[in-house]
Design an enzyme around this catalytic site. Sequence first.
Site, PDB file in Angstrom:
ATOM      1  N   ASP A   1       0.865  -1.151   0.083  1.00 41.57           N
ATOM      2  CA  ASP A   1      -0.424  -0.027   0.073  1.00 41.57           C
ATOM      3  C   ASP A   1       1.018   1.142   0.046  1.00 41.57           C
ATOM      4  O   ASP A   1       2.779   1.000   0.568  1.00 41.57           O
ATOM      5  CB  ASP A   1      -1.510  -0.068   0.998  1.00 41.57           C
TER       6      ASP A   1
HETATM    7  C1  BGC Z   1      -4.819   2.865  -0.005  1.00 40.32           C
HETATM    8  C2  BGC Z   1      -5.298   2.551  -0.628  1.00 40.32           C
HETATM    9  C3  BGC Z   1      -4.857   3.181  -2.388  1.00 40.32           C
HETATM   10  C4  BGC Z   1      -3.333   3.879  -2.110  1.00 40.32           C
HETATM   11  C5  BGC Z   1      -2.773   4.294  -3.055  1.00 40.32           C
HETATM   12  C6  BGC Z   1      -3.794   4.485   0.073  1.00 40.32           C
HETATM   13  O1  BGC Z   1      -3.794   5.819   1.305  1.00 40.32           O
HETATM   14  O2  BGC Z   1      -5.724   2.665   1.560  1.00 40.32           O
HETATM   15  O3  BGC Z   1      -6.459   1.698  -1.232  1.00 40.32           O
HETATM   16  O4  BGC Z   1      -4.908   2.343  -3.193  1.00 40.32           O
HETATM   17  O5  BGC Z   1      -3.796   4.565  -1.362  1.00 40.32           O
HETATM   18  O6  BGC Z   1      -3.983   5.720  -3.186  1.00 40.32           O
END
Ligand code: BGC
Length: 813
Positions: A224
Amino acid sequence: MTDEDELDRLLDKLTLRSRVRLLTGATTWRTAAQPDLGLGQLVLSDGPAGVRGEGWDERATSVLLPSASALAATWDERLVEELGGLLASEARRKGVHVVLAPHLNLHRTPLAGRHFECFSEDPLLTGRMGAALIRGVQAHGVAATAKHFVANDAETDRLTVDARIDERTLREVHLAPFEAAVRAGVRLVMAGYNQVNGTTMTAHPLLTAPLKSEWGFDGVVVSDWGAVRGTRDTARAGLDLEMPGPAGEWGEALVRAVEAGDIGEPAVDDKVRRLLRLAAWCGVLGRPHRPARPHLPSRRARALTRRAVAAGAVLLANRDVLPLDPTRLRTIAVIGAPAARTRTQGGGSAGVFPQDEVSILDGLRAGLRGRARVVHVPGPAPDGPPPPVDMVLGSDPRTTLPGVLLRVLDASGTELCAEHRRSGRQLEPPVPAGAHTVEISARLHPRISGAWRIGLAGFGRLSLHLDGRPLLDGEFATSTDDPAVIHVSPPTQTVTAQLTAGTTPLLVARRELAPGTGRATVVGAAPPGPDAPAALASAFRAAREADAAVVVVGTGEQHESEGRDRKHLALGPGQDALVRAVARANPHTVAVVNSGGPVELPWRDEVGALLLAWFPGQEGGGGLADVLLGRTEPGGRLPTTWPARLADAPVTRTRPEAGRLRYEEGLHIGHRGWLRAARTPAYWFGHGLGYTTWAYEELSGPAEPVAGEDVTVTVRLRNTGSRAGREVVQVYLARRAPTAVEYPERWLAGWTAVRARPGESVVARVRIPARGLSHWDVRAGDWRTEPGPCRVLAGRSAGELPLTLEVQVRERT
Ligand code: BGC
């Protein structure tokens, strides 16, 4: 030469340093290229409600689907697969290779901030819906990402929270949807921010076993965004790709760790091989790179999205009010702020800028054009941050075009760049060298005089001026490390200012750029609403004078968003009073709930009909009008149990204690927990009405199913209403106590949907996978099926199962 041999050959051409370089993103949304290998960059972009593309720019619009909770409510894998295809075509249009969806965490508590973005409370429903979306996306050569591995089920302290979960619960409940995703061939798995049982997920042994070894996942484990916090532990674990980049914990530190012998080269090679395999699959390795297809989404895309709205809308109650009969309506009152400004999506990284949005009011107006008069009364003003200045309220002071002027200034106030933009919500303004301040300005065109609320969201030094007069000037320190809050939904500072209709005051918002304060700057304005008693009185009058009333209530931007959990499920006294007033005024009142997850509906027995719209996406208004006016049935069945009161819900804790969040409910998530506690919710998992009625007549199946084999049961049911319809036939299992191991009271084991004409009898064949009868045996480290008596139940929700069948599970011989 096999493809795998070819990957090895490419790998051999790379030095250690260039191999490691590939394992961290080149930018926020791109991986690194290696031109001499013929390796291009992979572009990754968020879902699941739409494909935003690289960056946040309101001019780059996307098709916005209903929220995942609404998609799961369809219980329709074919439709979800088609919608996956639509996401893929959006990805192709925007040059995106990897869509960061589906989101496979579970509705463990209704308070979870990203509830709307997850499918359901049930591992089987979530797994099947996720698999359908993955098949749909990947059928078109776009890779899908199962996220967030694993147990990232709430937002409070999500970067650090340690979810404490016993092994059996992990396997049967939280890992199960990911296992289904891997079986569906998902190309990426995203490791979450959180910890499980003391280890952070980007360094967790679960990435290796079961994910890679036992399940045979041969794709890429991506972190993530910003979830990698160490070099050695994450590199040794199954993590393959660190995002975003170019800075990160790997890079030179990883090269040194390999050179020092702390990390074996084969571990690095395995990661690179996976990345190359993905790149080859996505068409950015070797052959000429896949071109973007810049065509705009078609009318078919809109029609599909609209169909999905109706298919996911859940009719919770209907006292002969729906469908409305357009031939008998002369006047309809459409009441409530979200009727005109329907909330089409939840907040956070999944957000996109939709092509356009059809509100419920617009949908009904279009559906009744030339037939009935549609009267709109907004009701009490919504609370929450003022909506971003848009092309109706604002105009660019320089060009006079509708919208705002975005400028970036240096420390001396000199303009470095200026752009005309459509919205006061600017999440990724250009940052040229020397950039010091972001400024958003607009001439406002108020149509109402009075005390407007003006808001400015962002971290750091903020100021607001109206016609040169200061409204706000102060320093607002960053309160979190969470990227979704810092970059996407920072808190709003709100002030009031007197505006006069017909004047065009100049609003100037400024935010100084400073390290750690993120990129987001959002300036908004909300007109004064009528006072609460006056708003209720006019809603009451309009409802009384109409043949029917549709009152729309829902959650605000501040309630359902990534980065924070909800504190309560109340719609608030204003909205509750509004529904009650309208229902009192007119027995033909339909309450429409515009939220991504559960809210308390204390007036639910006082309205003529109750319909869940969810966050319905861009075609929401059209799809809901189709349902309200009877052009189509509401197809939805609840993907999660709706409590009458938050306090009744089996899990309400989202705040960790000493960093730990204990999954004390174990296997008993969602309806299983309600059943175990012998509590009755407002509406059970699986519940939802169509426009016809059904009699469940007979359930049959093998009397002695064999452990380890799939079972098919048949359910005969009859359409007893006067309209053709679709019914979701659900099958649950229960073990008869006493049993050697613990089981949920009962659990969903399979479902299928049938259609029938009035009076017609149909047979639903429901397959129960062998896994449905088994449990994870911790001691054996394997799945086991206990022989013995088992009850099969069939019906229309976890709480309404009229048919039962007793069977004896036999040991396999
Ligand atoms: C989220 C993800 C997301 C990523 C990119 C993170 O803060 O938890 O679900 O894909 O950001 O935007």
